[in-house]
Design a protein around this motif. Structure first.
Motif: not given
Length: 202
Positions: A79-91, A118-126
């Motif tokens: 669920h990509p955040p809207s505040e910033a784009k995820i360019v890459s994830v290196r595990r 940087v605040p990044l908002r996740g998906r909304e859930r109940t």
């Protein structure tokens, strides 16, 4: 408990404690502290992750790197955040630290070397939630004070997502439980004084 029901001449103690029942405050004490309660309720929460990112490319768009736990990186990929784009994830970068390196594309052109919150908002859930101010974090665990008849019982909880105003309760409470929403640290200090102060101890 010998210390449970100390009384002053002419009236009850400002506060007392009974094992298994909790803290009891005289009406004047509760009023002076401004103790208020709210019910545990289901509400929609979008977890806000506050990350520290270091700018390595001024852009635009600027690119910055941050280290986060794997579960947060997984959440962002799903669920990509809207505040910033995820360019890459290196595990593979920081496996020894159990952290994952995430490169973010950010708006604007901050200088290279800048460190940004940087605040990044996740998906909304109940989820079951309480006001953030109700949650007490101590060296021995995370707690809330639950109204238990005339008493306030410190109760261990497991927390989850937080949007800054409300915090998810993943375990320890039920819908409709009433929790104290302010001055929880003062209640904890009062409990410590009554249970570990003076000549009494557990």
């Amino acid at each position: 408990d010998e210390h449970a029901d100390h009384a002053h001449e002419g009236g009850p103690a400002p506060a007392s404690f009974k094992e298994g029942q909790g803290l009891q405050l005289a009406a004047e004490t509760a009023g002076a502290l401004g103790v208020k309660t709210a019910e545990v309720e289901e509400r929609k929460l979008a977890h806000v992750f506050q990350v520290t990112a270091s700018v390595f490319d001024a852009g635009p768009p600027a690119r910055a790197t941050t280290l986060v736990p794997p579960e947060i990186a997984d959440e962002w990929e799903r669920h990509p955040p809207s505040e910033a784009k995820i360019v890459s994830v290196r595990r593979d970068v920081s496996s020894a630290l159990s952290q994952v390196e995430v490169v973010l594309a950010l708006p604007g052109s901050p200088p290279i070397g800048n460190t940004l919150e940087v605040p990044l908002r996740g998906r909304e859930r109940t989820a079951l939630a309480v006001p953030r101010a109700a949650v007490l974090r101590t060296a021995t665990g995370t707690f809330v004070y639950v109204a238990n008849g005339a008493y306030l019982l410190r109760t261990a909880v497991k927390t989850g997502a937080s949007d800054g105003a409300f915090t998810e309760i993943a375990d320890g409470l039920y819908t409709g439980d009433a929790v104290v929403t302010c001055e929880v640290e003062q209640l904890w200090l009062t409990e410590l004084l009554l249970t570990k102060g003076g000549c009494h101890s557990h």
